[in-house]
Write a protein that holds these residues in place. Structure first.
Motif, PDB file in Angstrom:
ATOM      1  N   PHE A   6       0.752  -1.133  -0.123  1.00  0.00           N
ATOM      2  CA  PHE A   6      -0.108  -0.144  -0.157  1.00  0.00           C
ATOM      3  C   PHE A   6       1.140   1.423   0.028  1.00  0.00           C
ATOM      4  O   PHE A   6       2.160   1.418   0.336  1.00  0.00           O
ATOM      5  CB  PHE A   6      -0.879  -0.028   1.086  1.00  0.00           C
ATOM      6  N   ASP A  10      -1.347   5.856   2.773  1.00  0.00           N
ATOM      7  CA  ASP A  10      -2.547   5.145   3.014  1.00  0.00           C
ATOM      8  C   ASP A  10      -2.657   4.550   4.268  1.00  0.00           C
ATOM      9  O   ASP A  10      -3.460   3.952   4.949  1.00  0.00           O
ATOM     10  CB  ASP A  10      -3.005   4.081   2.313  1.00  0.00           C
ATOM     11  N   VAL A  14      -5.486   2.515   7.001  1.00  0.00           N
ATOM     12  CA  VAL A  14      -5.518   1.396   7.208  1.00  0.00           C
ATOM     13  C   VAL A  14      -5.491   1.206   9.008  1.00  0.00           C
ATOM     14  O   VAL A  14      -5.878   0.211   9.573  1.00  0.00           O
ATOM     15  CB  VAL A  14      -4.253   0.533   6.522  1.00  0.00           C
ATOM     16  N   TRP A  17      -8.878   1.117  10.584  1.00  0.00           N
ATOM     17  CA  TRP A  17      -9.815   0.076  10.292  1.00  0.00           C
ATOM     18  C   TRP A  17     -10.199  -0.767  11.614  1.00  0.00           C
ATOM     19  O   TRP A  17     -11.458  -0.694  11.653  1.00  0.00           O
ATOM     20  CB  TRP A  17      -9.273  -1.113   9.357  1.00  0.00           C
ATOM     21  N   VAL A  40       1.662   0.761  11.312  1.00  0.00           N
ATOM     22  CA  VAL A  40       1.362  -0.063   9.732  1.00  0.00           C
ATOM     23  C   VAL A  40       2.222   0.309   8.737  1.00  0.00           C
ATOM     24  O   VAL A  40       2.580  -0.455   7.801  1.00  0.00           O
ATOM     25  CB  VAL A  40      -0.146   0.735   9.294  1.00  0.00           C
TER      26      VAL A  40
END
Length: 51
Positions: A6, A10, A14, A17, A40
């Protein structure tokens, strides 16, 4: 289905989520809620057995 890296931009999306501490644990086995975007982003750098 194709899994692909990704965009670093982003990572914050993420990271949001999971909506609860329990979801964070189920998703990535962490205890921090919310998950930090930098966590992440780091997953993309870590080579692991799932690659």
């Amino acid at each position: 289905m194709e899994l692909r890296p990704f965009a670093v931009a982003d990572a914050a999306t993420v990271a949001r989520w999971p909506a609860s501490p329990a979801e964070v644990t189920w998703w990535c086995d962490l205890r921090d809620c919310p998950v930090a975007a930098r966590t992440v982003t780091g997953w993309q750098r870590d080579a692991g057995p799932e690659r």
